[in-house]
Design a protein around this motif. Sequence first.
Motif, short mmCIF file in Angstrom:
data_model
loop_
_atom_site.label_atom_id
_atom_site.label_comp_id
_atom_site.label_asym_id
_atom_site.label_seq_id
_atom_site.Cartn_x
_atom_site.Cartn_y
_atom_site.Cartn_z
N LEU A 163 -12.92 90.06 70.12
CA LEU A 163 -12.63 89.45 68.96
C LEU A 163 -14.05 89.06 68.21
O LEU A 163 -14.14 88.28 67.24
CB LEU A 163 -11.66 88.42 68.83
CG LEU A 163 -10.32 88.51 69.47
CD1 LEU A 163 -9.54 87.33 69.50
CD2 LEU A 163 -9.56 89.57 68.54
N ALA A 164 -14.98 89.58 69.05
CA ALA A 164 -16.44 89.44 68.71
C ALA A 164 -17.18 90.26 67.94
O ALA A 164 -17.93 89.81 67.01
CB ALA A 164 -17.16 88.66 69.90
N THR A 167 -20.02 95.89 65.74
CA THR A 167 -19.19 97.00 66.21
C THR A 167 -17.87 97.04 65.29
O THR A 167 -16.73 96.79 65.64
CB THR A 167 -18.73 97.03 67.51
OG1 THR A 167 -18.01 95.76 67.97
CG2 THR A 167 -19.61 97.12 68.51
N CYS A 168 -18.02 97.45 63.90
CA CYS A 168 -17.06 97.45 62.91
C CYS A 168 -16.01 98.50 63.18
O CYS A 168 -14.78 98.00 62.44
CB CYS A 168 -17.75 97.58 61.38
SG CYS A 168 -18.50 99.30 61.02
N SER A 191 -10.02 71.38 62.25
CA SER A 191 -10.11 70.57 60.97
C SER A 191 -9.71 71.58 60.05
O SER A 191 -9.35 71.17 58.73
CB SER A 191 -11.19 69.78 60.74
OG SER A 191 -12.46 71.02 60.67
N GLU A 192 -10.08 72.82 60.11
CA GLU A 192 -10.20 73.93 59.10
C GLU A 192 -10.45 75.31 59.61
O GLU A 192 -10.98 75.49 60.48
CB GLU A 192 -11.26 73.43 58.11
CG GLU A 192 -11.24 74.42 56.83
CD GLU A 192 -12.43 74.08 55.92
OE1 GLU A 192 -12.35 74.67 54.80
OE2 GLU A 192 -13.41 73.36 56.49
N ILE A 193 -9.35 76.27 59.02
CA ILE A 193 -9.73 77.49 59.48
C ILE A 193 -10.37 78.16 58.02
O ILE A 193 -9.58 77.93 56.97
CB ILE A 193 -8.33 78.41 59.65
CG1 ILE A 193 -7.84 77.64 60.88
CG2 ILE A 193 -8.82 80.10 60.05
CD1 ILE A 193 -8.48 77.59 61.89
N ARG A 194 -11.48 79.09 58.01
CA ARG A 194 -12.15 79.17 56.84
C ARG A 194 -12.77 80.58 56.95
O ARG A 194 -12.91 81.16 58.18
CB ARG A 194 -13.24 78.35 56.34
CG ARG A 194 -14.47 77.87 57.59
CD ARG A 194 -15.07 76.60 57.07
NE ARG A 194 -16.12 76.42 57.98
CZ ARG A 194 -16.53 75.31 58.25
NH1 ARG A 194 -15.82 74.10 57.84
NH2 ARG A 194 -17.65 74.99 59.20
N GLY A 195 -13.35 81.13 55.86
CA GLY A 195 -14.17 82.47 55.83
C GLY A 195 -13.41 83.38 54.97
O GLY A 195 -12.60 82.95 54.22
N LYS A 196 -13.76 84.78 55.14
CA LYS A 196 -13.06 85.78 54.34
C LYS A 196 -12.98 87.25 55.07
O LYS A 196 -13.90 87.43 55.99
CB LYS A 196 -13.86 85.85 53.14
CG LYS A 196 -13.27 86.70 51.80
CD LYS A 196 -14.11 86.76 50.67
CE LYS A 196 -13.47 87.72 49.58
NZ LYS A 196 -14.13 87.86 48.28
N GLY A 197 -12.13 87.87 54.96
CA GLY A 197 -11.87 89.21 55.67
C GLY A 197 -11.91 88.85 56.96
O GLY A 197 -11.21 87.95 57.59
N LEU A 198 -12.54 89.77 57.72
CA LEU A 198 -12.87 89.46 59.22
C LEU A 198 -13.87 88.87 59.65
O LEU A 198 -14.42 89.21 60.69
CB LEU A 198 -12.51 90.79 60.03
CG LEU A 198 -10.92 91.42 59.92
CD1 LEU A 198 -11.06 92.83 60.49
CD2 LEU A 198 -10.02 90.37 60.39
N ARG A 212 -16.12 81.51 65.93
CA ARG A 212 -16.32 82.51 65.07
C ARG A 212 -15.73 83.71 65.49
O ARG A 212 -15.64 84.15 66.57
CB ARG A 212 -17.67 82.97 64.68
CG ARG A 212 -17.99 84.19 63.68
CD ARG A 212 -19.37 84.45 63.38
NE ARG A 212 -20.38 83.67 64.31
CZ ARG A 212 -21.55 83.92 64.35
NH1 ARG A 212 -22.12 84.80 63.11
NH2 ARG A 212 -22.50 83.63 65.16
N PHE A 213 -14.67 84.37 64.68
CA PHE A 213 -14.04 85.54 65.01
C PHE A 213 -14.67 86.81 63.98
O PHE A 213 -14.45 86.46 62.61
CB PHE A 213 -12.72 85.40 64.82
CG PHE A 213 -11.99 84.45 65.74
CD1 PHE A 213 -11.45 84.55 67.02
CD2 PHE A 213 -12.00 82.89 65.11
CE1 PHE A 213 -10.95 83.56 67.67
CE2 PHE A 213 -11.45 81.91 66.05
CZ PHE A 213 -11.00 82.40 67.32
N ALA A 214 -15.15 87.97 64.55
CA ALA A 214 -15.60 88.90 63.83
C ALA A 214 -15.38 90.53 64.57
O ALA A 214 -16.36 91.10 64.83
CB ALA A 214 -17.12 88.78 63.62
N PRO A 215 -13.91 90.48 64.75
CA PRO A 215 -13.48 91.62 65.51
C PRO A 215 -13.88 93.21 64.57
O PRO A 215 -14.23 93.02 63.45
CB PRO A 215 -12.17 91.45 65.69
CG PRO A 215 -11.83 90.67 64.22
CD PRO A 215 -13.00 89.84 64.02
#
Length: 404
Positions: free
Chosen positions: A46-47, A53-54, A332-339, A376-379
Amino acid sequence: MTNQFPVNRPLFDEVMVPNYSPSAVIPVRGKGSRVWDQNDREFVDLAGGIAVTCLGHCHPALTSALQEQGNKIWHLSNVMTNEPALRLAKKLVDATFAEKVFFTNSGAESNEAAFKLARRWALEEYNAEKSQIIAFKQGFHGRTFFTVTVGGQEAYSDGFGPKPGNISHAEYNNLESLKALISDKTCAVVMEPLQGEGGIISPTAEFVKGVRELCDQHNALLIFDEVQTGVGRTGDLFAYIGLGVTPDILTSAKSLGGGFPIGAMLTTTAIAQHLKIGTHGSTYGGNPLACAIAEATLDVVNTPEVLEGVKAKSKLIVDTLNSINAKYSVFSEIRGKGLLIGAALNESYQGKAKDFLNAAMDEGSMVLVAGANVIRFAPSLVISDEDIIEGLARFEKGVAKLAK
């Protein structure tokens, strides 16, 4: 290939410069969003190699491009151009605001080129006094001395002697802070259209549009660092498209090569003309092997199927993280955009993001941190729903242990 010595984690301490402290896990192969280590233990990734590695590991389109170009030609000097570089540049230009492309090997190199170009543009179009670069606190733009100084995190830039001058830092999402610094002596404002290392912070619509307007008022260039947000990461090919604000210069790397090192700086013809012959260069930038793989990556990512899929997968991750939090009350919060998603730890768990990363790893799930307080999640952009569910189920086991 046989070795006369054990290839393990202790060997790192013996032969490598000690600026990293890697995990004891040494992955040896990957397929899609699954990775296996030396002991054949499986992990769900999930990293994404920090949003690199998109298309996951060993995507057939990329391995095919690697093999095909690997049997043709790998490298040439910049005395000549090459077909993969020309094709990739044409596709980037056609898909963006840009008219010209400069290829590099990394995000830091892309930003270095952008900052040098901005200074050169200002010198030739205006005067030597128009040299101020404004960036934002908690930003990150690379590890060269110029880019790390522009990045607004002193922990990365202090301790190396005198820094490059005339660089100022405003507060992200605070237009008044920028107004207090910007003037006709500003040559460029540099920003991530979603702060990555600084904690996965999205800009407000008012802020990003205000930054563009201030740049226009003071004849300053707007540089978007899309090293982490670009090539589909936010659900648009580049984040600026979704924000409705067009920069003058855009930098890319990470996902651009799907795991193979390559970067790019994109800009307009009018600005690009200031990098005349001999003013900047890169030995490996734009080499045929990297460009062939990046072209294959772009062809897969820049499709409605993949970009729309990012938005659906994002919702699945966010919903699942909210469900986990309902049980354990750690975020406290889940944030970001897309993946590119951040789970900010609440007051009870401040400074413990690395503990959550390690706990997840122990359960067979690979995640990242963005500072000491954000996971951070960037799968992969094409990760299957099944892998998301399994990866987050393993992550939840780690959370459960820490929440006790």
